[in-house]
Design a protein around this motif. Structure first.
Motif, PDB file in Angstrom:
ATOM      1  N   PRO A 183      -0.362  -1.905  -9.931  1.00 57.15           N
ATOM      2  CA  PRO A 183       0.921  -2.191  -9.283  1.00 57.15           C
ATOM      3  C   PRO A 183       0.862  -1.828  -7.796  1.00 57.15           C
ATOM      4  N   ASP A 184       1.759  -2.432  -7.015  1.00 61.20           N
ATOM      5  CA  ASP A 184       1.782  -2.167  -5.570  1.00 61.20           C
ATOM      6  C   ASP A 184       2.131  -0.714  -5.273  1.00 61.20           C
ATOM      7  N   ARG A 185       3.035  -0.162  -6.062  1.00 59.25           N
ATOM      8  CA  ARG A 185       3.455   1.226  -5.853  1.00 59.25           C
ATOM      9  C   ARG A 185       2.555   2.140  -6.660  1.00 59.25           C
ATOM     10  N   ARG A 186       1.722   2.900  -5.965  1.00 60.51           N
ATOM     11  CA  ARG A 186       0.692   3.702  -6.623  1.00 60.51           C
ATOM     12  C   ARG A 186       1.140   5.150  -6.796  1.00 60.51           C
ATOM     13  N   PRO A 187       0.765   5.776  -7.894  1.00 58.16           N
ATOM     14  CA  PRO A 187       1.036   7.204  -8.065  1.00 58.16           C
ATOM     15  C   PRO A 187       0.048   8.045  -7.265  1.00 58.16           C
ATOM     16  N   ALA A 188       0.447   9.274  -6.987  1.00 61.07           N
ATOM     17  CA  ALA A 188      -0.448  10.220  -6.344  1.00 61.07           C
ATOM     18  C   ALA A 188      -1.464  10.745  -7.360  1.00 61.07           C
ATOM     19  N   PRO A 189      -2.653  11.120  -6.898  1.00 61.50           N
ATOM     20  CA  PRO A 189      -3.617  11.729  -7.828  1.00 61.50           C
ATOM     21  C   PRO A 189      -3.063  13.018  -8.418  1.00 61.50           C
ATOM     22  N   PRO A 190      -3.492  13.401  -9.604  1.00 59.40           N
ATOM     23  CA  PRO A 190      -3.005  14.653 -10.187  1.00 59.40           C
ATOM     24  C   PRO A 190      -3.503  15.856  -9.393  1.00 59.40           C
TER      25      PRO A 190
END
Length: 303
Positions: free
Chosen positions: A163-170
């Motif tokens: 998706p275009d909106r990416r999560p931050a790495p853990p």
């Protein structure tokens, strides 16, 4: 084989300023303040290892994904991810694994030609759950039971565009670098409970990080280190599976920095080991000892 590094993408609201005026009068529209949207949450995908195979989605979006892998009720197995290169098929891959029963070197070469390894869990005790975060590129994958010499228990998985909106790495407590033949950066002591570890293959060969708990009381981490180095102990330790990180690709053309991922270890107090059960393959077609027998092991205490 390989996992890709995550990139945090922040999308800012645009600022629009409208100005105007005449005859000394002004008519200004105040600009809204620029605010960053919070990072997306890492999506969770549940995979259940059954005695017959896997219960898992057919397709998932790419990018950072938290895999919660539930072990079967009868057997301890690791679960790993392979991504097909070019036009490889599951039938070809199965034939390559069958070849491993008679010619391991040829089997390993064919598996590497067909696929890249994207990590996975360490060994899971019957009925337990292991958790890893992997950054998967789009492509055609196989979820499989590791190890699989001579047979392949697998489930195909399609990974679509992220998706275009990416999560931050853990967030991780520390980073472990896997090299020939050591785990660099893993401490001698961990607190009990959950610890998230970033695992990076910084070596020239495939590596993994499997975690096991020493079953016997009264054996220290130092004694286990000596035992792993070849020193006999009065009582030979036995071990129970405790998770870890599956096989990751070495640095190369497809992964300049080497494969990586995040493993969440949920450990009770005790003594534990890290081992790499990949065979040494120096690149000349030969197959040597297990990496753990060449010194790629570590013992630590959970308090």
């Amino acid at each position: 084989m390989k996992a890709v590094f995550a990139v945090l993408l922040l999308t800012f609201a645009s600022t629009i300023i409208a100005c105007g005026g005449n005859s000394g009068d002004t008519n200004e529209t105040a600009a809204p303040s620029s605010t960053a949207q919070p990072a997306a949450e890492i999506p969770v995908v549940d995979i259940t290892k059954t005695d017959q195979g896997f219960e898992a989605p057919v397709s998932i979006p790419g990018g950072l994904t938290r895999f919660r892998v539930h072990g079967s009720e009868t057997g301890a197995h690791a679960v790993a991810f392979l991504r097909f290169r070019d036009e490889g098929t599951l039938e070809q891959l199965n034939e390559a694994y069958v070849l491993g029963a008679t010619d391991f070197a040829a089997s390993a070469a064919e598996i590497s030609r067909l696929t890249s390894s994207e990590g996975g869990t360490g060994p899971i005790a019957p009925g337990d759950t292991a958790e890893v975060v992997l950054d998967l590129a789009p492509g055609h994958y196989v979820i499989y039971r590791f190890p699989a010499i001579g047979s392949l228990v697998a489930r195909e998985l399609e990974v679509t565009a992220a998706p275009d909106r990416r999560p931050a790495p853990p967030e991780s407590a520390f980073t472990v670098g896997m090299v020939e033949f050591a785990y660099e950066g893993f401490p001698d002591t961990l607190p009990a409970g959950k610890t998230t570890v970033e695992v990076v293959n910084e070596g020239e060969q495939f590596h993994l990080m499997f975690v096991h708990r020493v079953n016997e009381d009264g054996i220290t981490a130092e004694q286990v280190r000596q035992h792993l180095g070849g020193t006999p102990l009065p009582v030979t330790p036995s071990y129970s599976p405790a998770g870890g990180m599956g096989e990751l690709e070495p640095a190369g053309e497809l992964e300049p920095s080497g494969g990586s991922g995040w493993a969440t270890l949920d450990l009770e107090p005790g003594v534990y080991t890290l081992i790499c059960i990949v065979f040494d393959q120096p690149g000349d077609g030969s197959v040597g000892e297990l990496h753990t027998d060449l010194g790629m092991n570590h013992a630590f205490t959970v308090e």
